[in-house]
Enzyme design. Sequence first.
Site, PDB file in Angstrom:
ATOM      1  N   CYS A  11      -1.312  -1.343 -27.340  1.00 52.23           N
ATOM      2  CA  CYS A  11      -1.787  -0.413 -26.312  1.00 52.23           C
ATOM      3  C   CYS A  11      -1.155   0.946 -26.558  1.00 52.23           C
ATOM      4  O   CYS A  11       0.063   1.038 -26.735  1.00 52.23           O
ATOM      5  CB  CYS A  11      -1.424  -0.934 -24.920  1.00 52.23           C
ATOM      6  SG  CYS A  11      -1.867   0.191 -23.573  1.00 52.23           S
ATOM      7  N   CYS A  14      -0.087   5.142 -23.132  1.00 50.87           N
ATOM      8  CA  CYS A  14       1.025   6.080 -22.938  1.00 50.87           C
ATOM      9  C   CYS A  14       1.285   6.790 -24.265  1.00 50.87           C
ATOM     10  O   CYS A  14       2.223   6.459 -24.988  1.00 50.87           O
ATOM     11  CB  CYS A  14       2.270   5.350 -22.456  1.00 50.87           C
ATOM     12  SG  CYS A  14       2.071   4.500 -20.876  1.00 50.87           S
ATOM     13  N   CYS A  86       2.942  -5.099 -18.423  1.00 50.45           N
ATOM     14  CA  CYS A  86       2.998  -3.652 -18.667  1.00 50.45           C
ATOM     15  C   CYS A  86       4.083  -3.030 -17.789  1.00 50.45           C
ATOM     16  O   CYS A  86       4.089  -3.228 -16.567  1.00 50.45           O
ATOM     17  CB  CYS A  86       1.639  -3.025 -18.351  1.00 50.45           C
ATOM     18  SG  CYS A  86       1.657  -1.210 -18.302  1.00 50.45           S
ATOM     19  N   GLN A 211      -4.478   7.973  -5.061  1.00 47.51           N
ATOM     20  CA  GLN A 211      -3.524   8.240  -6.135  1.00 47.51           C
ATOM     21  C   GLN A 211      -2.797   6.965  -6.565  1.00 47.51           C
ATOM     22  O   GLN A 211      -2.460   6.121  -5.736  1.00 47.51           O
ATOM     23  CB  GLN A 211      -2.496   9.284  -5.680  1.00 47.51           C
ATOM     24  CG  GLN A 211      -3.074  10.655  -5.400  1.00 47.51           C
ATOM     25  CD  GLN A 211      -3.420  11.416  -6.675  1.00 47.51           C
ATOM     26  OE1 GLN A 211      -3.360  10.883  -7.776  1.00 47.51           O
ATOM     27  NE2 GLN A 211      -3.813  12.672  -6.516  1.00 47.51           N
ATOM     28  N   PHE A 240     -13.581  18.536  -0.702  1.00 47.97           N
ATOM     29  CA  PHE A 240     -13.274  17.412  -1.606  1.00 47.97           C
ATOM     30  C   PHE A 240     -12.077  16.642  -1.028  1.00 47.97           C
ATOM     31  O   PHE A 240     -11.111  16.343  -1.719  1.00 47.97           O
ATOM     32  CB  PHE A 240     -12.950  17.901  -3.021  1.00 47.97           C
ATOM     33  CG  PHE A 240     -13.896  18.929  -3.579  1.00 47.97           C
ATOM     34  CD1 PHE A 240     -15.079  18.532  -4.181  1.00 47.97           C
ATOM     35  CD2 PHE A 240     -13.601  20.283  -3.501  1.00 47.97           C
ATOM     36  CE1 PHE A 240     -15.958  19.490  -4.707  1.00 47.97           C
ATOM     37  CE2 PHE A 240     -14.463  21.245  -4.017  1.00 47.97           C
ATOM     38  CZ  PHE A 240     -15.650  20.839  -4.621  1.00 47.97           C
ATOM     39  N   GLU A 269     -16.274  15.437   2.168  1.00 47.48           N
ATOM     40  CA  GLU A 269     -16.155  14.549   1.003  1.00 47.48           C
ATOM     41  C   GLU A 269     -17.457  13.782   0.857  1.00 47.48           C
ATOM     42  O   GLU A 269     -18.007  13.287   1.847  1.00 47.48           O
ATOM     43  CB  GLU A 269     -14.976  13.586   1.200  1.00 47.48           C
ATOM     44  CG  GLU A 269     -14.926  12.404   0.279  1.00 47.48           C
ATOM     45  CD  GLU A 269     -14.743  12.805  -1.179  1.00 47.48           C
ATOM     46  OE1 GLU A 269     -15.466  12.243  -2.021  1.00 47.48           O
ATOM     47  OE2 GLU A 269     -13.887  13.673  -1.458  1.00 47.48           O
ATOM     48  N   ASN A 319      -9.500  20.338  -3.469  1.00 48.63           N
ATOM     49  CA  ASN A 319      -8.933  19.326  -4.371  1.00 48.63           C
ATOM     50  C   ASN A 319     -10.087  18.737  -5.182  1.00 48.63           C
ATOM     51  O   ASN A 319     -10.465  17.580  -4.998  1.00 48.63           O
ATOM     52  CB  ASN A 319      -8.209  18.248  -3.551  1.00 48.63           C
ATOM     53  CG  ASN A 319      -7.579  17.191  -4.430  1.00 48.63           C
ATOM     54  OD1 ASN A 319      -7.229  17.452  -5.577  1.00 48.63           O
ATOM     55  ND2 ASN A 319      -7.446  15.980  -3.904  1.00 48.63           N
ATOM     56  N   CYS A 346      -6.302  18.328 -10.829  1.00 49.04           N
ATOM     57  CA  CYS A 346      -5.937  17.342 -11.844  1.00 49.04           C
ATOM     58  C   CYS A 346      -6.315  17.845 -13.235  1.00 49.04           C
ATOM     59  O   CYS A 346      -6.198  17.105 -14.212  1.00 49.04           O
ATOM     60  CB  CYS A 346      -6.603  15.995 -11.560  1.00 49.04           C
ATOM     61  SG  CYS A 346      -8.410  16.063 -11.501  1.00 49.04           S
TER      62      CYS A 346
END
Length: 387
Positions: A11, A14, A86, A211, A240, A269, A319, A346
């Site tokens: 994997c 990351c 993980c 989140q 949003f 939203e 957002n 983001c």
Amino acid sequence: MPCQHYQRGDCRSCQWLATPYSTQLAKKQQHLQQQLQKLDCTQIQWQAPYTSILQGFRNKAKMAVSGMVERPILSHPQSEADLTDCPLYPAHFTNIFTILRDFIARAGLVPYNIQKQKGELKYILLTESQLDGGLMLRFVLRSEKKLPLVQRELPGLLAKLPQLKVVSLNIQPQHAAILEGEKEIFLTEQHTLEECFNQIPLFIRPQGFFQTNPQVAQGLYGTAQHWVQELPVHRLWDLFCGVGGFGLHCAQALQTQYPDRIIQLTGIEISASAIEAATLSAQKLGLKQVKFQSLDAKHFALAQSPAAQDDTPELVIVNPPRRGIGIELAQFLNQLAPHFILYSSCNAETMGKDVLHLSDYQLKKVQLFDMFPHTSHYEVLCLLERK
């Protein structure tokens, strides 16, 4: 963070795992500053990056299921190796996955084989609340064929995992790279998982965004609350808005700061389930002048008249998804002329372009939030004031 899967090449989610954390933060901060270099940065108060714990920080596991029904393999969609240990997940998730493997076998949930287009179980989605350790468990299936068997075995699963609050089947019949379908079949009386950040109740619903790093998310919302609570505002828009995290944090702080002032919050939203969750939070907080609506945020804003001064918000919170707010909405906000804009992003690249188009505003505060350690991704919060 030691990870045998990364070392073996099983994997590589990351991608920065071998990079020292201080270097990761420096690279992200440099990238953020590059996105704002075309702007007037002379008045910016740069806040130190908000750091994350480096392992065990995720509250959600999205596991693709493969292998045989007696020995299912739970992995990331891009990996075929079992990733139930993980290190991004809390350590106790490992025991939960062991129990779920046994349940898969007992309920006869044959893993879906992509090549053969046969089988039933595609994904397991597990979310944990930091409030009380409650769990939401969703099985993504190709059809409802296994519903009776799942219902038969569910009491045994609930006995082994009493922290399960919400259990559902999501039906995704398509042979396509789509995580979930539209139909959700609840197997528990409870349909939402309660969370709480900074004394603000929030509700996680199936198919709704929330989140995945609660420690940093709590810091993000708390920082927004801190920045806003001293501002001379009482009418807020939260575009949003998702489950209402930013708007509710800010409205509650302002109401506490100014108890004699009527704080008005309008949250927009497109996700109906997120609006249900936000409305539930507002009711639990006892906020009266709060209205959440399931609408497209851009269409809602552009349908308003900037000339209607009595209803003009003094603070607009945005957002947006990764694509940003875009030129049209940015130009509208220039015309609407709220005193302040709080922008959470983001994607710093689209945010930088958006802020450039918010030409009537000056950046005042900027802070990076390391929501995704060991990757190039991060979130950023900006406060803009009208020039």
